[in-house]
Design a protein around this motif. Structure first.
Motif, mmCIF file in Angstrom:
data_model
loop_
_atom_site.group_PDB
_atom_site.id
_atom_site.type_symbol
_atom_site.label_atom_id
_atom_site.label_comp_id
_atom_site.label_asym_id
_atom_site.label_seq_id
_atom_site.Cartn_x
_atom_site.Cartn_y
_atom_site.Cartn_z
ATOM 1 N N UNK A 154 16.835 7.100 24.221
ATOM 2 C CA UNK A 154 17.029 8.470 23.714
ATOM 3 C C UNK A 154 18.361 9.044 24.158
ATOM 4 N N UNK A 175 21.373 8.789 21.897
ATOM 5 C CA UNK A 175 21.388 9.436 20.580
ATOM 6 C C UNK A 175 22.342 10.629 20.541
ATOM 7 N N UNK A 188 22.103 13.488 18.985
ATOM 8 C CA UNK A 188 21.491 14.809 19.172
ATOM 9 C C UNK A 188 21.123 15.054 20.630
ATOM 10 N N UNK A 189 20.927 13.979 21.401
ATOM 11 C CA UNK A 189 20.669 14.136 22.834
ATOM 12 C C UNK A 189 21.941 14.647 23.523
#
Lengths: 72, 205
Positions: B60, B63, B65-66
Motif C-alpha cells: 500500500x 501507491x 494515493x498513499x
C-alpha cells in the motif's frame, strides 16, 4: 505443581489477550488508508502480537503442565 | 472483490476466534491435540498475520494515493495532472510511461538490494516530520535526484540512446556527474510553487 498449572493458564490468557488486541489494531490499520496506519500496525499491532507470541513461547519454556493424573 | 486484504482479514478473524477460545478456556490445553491447536492459534497464525500485515502495508505504501495523502505531498500529486508536457512527472504520469497506481514509487524508489528497506525507513522519518516536527516549505531529496532513477528505464531505450544530445554527454549522465533534472535539460519537475497558475488535465475529458 498446581501453582505451575495455574501459571501456564495465566500465560495462555495473557498471550491470547495480547494477540487479540494486536489483531484488532491490525484490522483497524488495514481498513484505514493513511500513512499513520502503517505506524499503527508496525509499532502497536505487530508489537502486541509479537509480545503475545513471546508470552506463549515463554509458557512452553517456563511453565510446566500438570501431570496426566491431574488433568481434567 | 475478495482480494489479498480480504483473505488476510479472514485469517485474522480465524486467529481471533481461536485466541478468544484459549482466553476463555486456557485449561483445555492439557491434551496433546489441544496443545497443537494452541501452537497453531498462538504462534503460527499470529506470525502469519504479522507477515501478511507487513506485506500489505508495504504494498500500500507504494501507491500514489498513499504518498499524496500526506498534506505536504498533496501539491506534488496535483503536479501529475498539469497540462504541460514540459512538466516531467506529468508527462510520465499522463502518458503511462510509469505505472499510474505507483507513480511516486516508480521514480523515487531506491532500486538497490536494500533499497526498499531504506525507502521505508526514510518514509518513517517523513511521517515523523509530518506529524511531530514541521515539514519544510520546500521539500528537497536528500543527496539530490539520482540519474540512476531515470536510467533504470531509459538506459538502452532507442529514443534515449540515439538522441545526439544524450550521446554527447552519456558518460556524465551514467556517472551521475551531470543531472538529468537540474542541468538545464529536463528542469521543470514538480514545480509546486506554480500550482496556482497552471492549467490541469482531466483524464475524464
Amino acid at each position: 505443581m498446581k501453582l505451575r498449572a495455574i501459571g501456564i493458564q495465566q500465560f495462555f490468557r495473557v498471550s491470547s489477550g495480547l494477540i487479540i488486541l494486536g489483531l484488532l489494531v491490525e484490522i483497524v490499520s488495514l481498513l484505514w488508508f493513511h500513512p499513520l496506519a502503517f505506524v499503527l500496525f508496525a509499532f502497536v499491532g505487530a508489537s502486541l502480537i509479537g509480545l503475545g507470541i513471546l508470552v506463549y513461547l515463554a509458557s512452553l519454556v517456563f511453565a510446566v503442565s500438570p501431570p496426566a493424573g491431574n488433568r481434567g | 472483490m475478495f482480494g489479498p486484504t480480504g483473505i488476510l482479514i479472514a485469517v485474522i478473524v480465524l486467529t481471533m476466534v481461536l485466541a478468544v477460545f484459549f482466553l476463555i478456556r486456557p485449561a483445555v490445553t492439557a491434551g496433546a491435540r489441544e496443545k497443537i491447536l494452541a501452537f497453531i492459534a498462538l504462534f503460527i497464525l499470529p506470525a502469519l498475520c504479522i507477515g501478511g500485515g507487513m506485506s500489505r502495508h508495504m504494498e500500500r505504501s507504494e501507491q500514489t494515493r498513499f504518498c499524496i495523502s500526506c498534506h505536504a505531498m498533496a501539491p506534488y500529486g496535483q503536479s501529475l495532472y498539469v497540462d504541460d508536457a514540459k512538466y516531467l512527472p506529468a508527462a510520465h504520469f499522463q502518458n503511462h510511461r510509469i505505472p499510474v497506481e505507483t507513480a511516486c514509487y516508480a521514480c523515487h524508489a531506491n532500486y538497490t538490494i536494500y533499497g526498499p528497506l531504506k525507502d521505508k525507513l526514510q518514509g518513517i522519518s517523513r511521517i515523523y516530520v509530518q506529524y511531530v516536527s514541521t515539514p519544510p516549505k520546500t521539500i528537497h531529496i536528500r543527496g539530490g535526484y539520482s540519474n540512476l532513477q531515470c536510467l533504470r528505464c531509459h538506459a538502452g531505450a532507442r529514443n534515449f540512446e540515439a538522441n545526439p544530445v544524450h550521446q554527447a554527454i552519456m558518460d556524465s549522465l551514467k556517472s551521475n556527474q551531470m543531472s538529468c533534472v537540474s542541468s538545464g535539460c529536463h528542469d521543470t519537475v514538480h514545480n509546486v510553487a506554480a500550482m496556482g497558475n497552471v492549467k490541469f488535465w482531466s483524464s475524464a475529458q
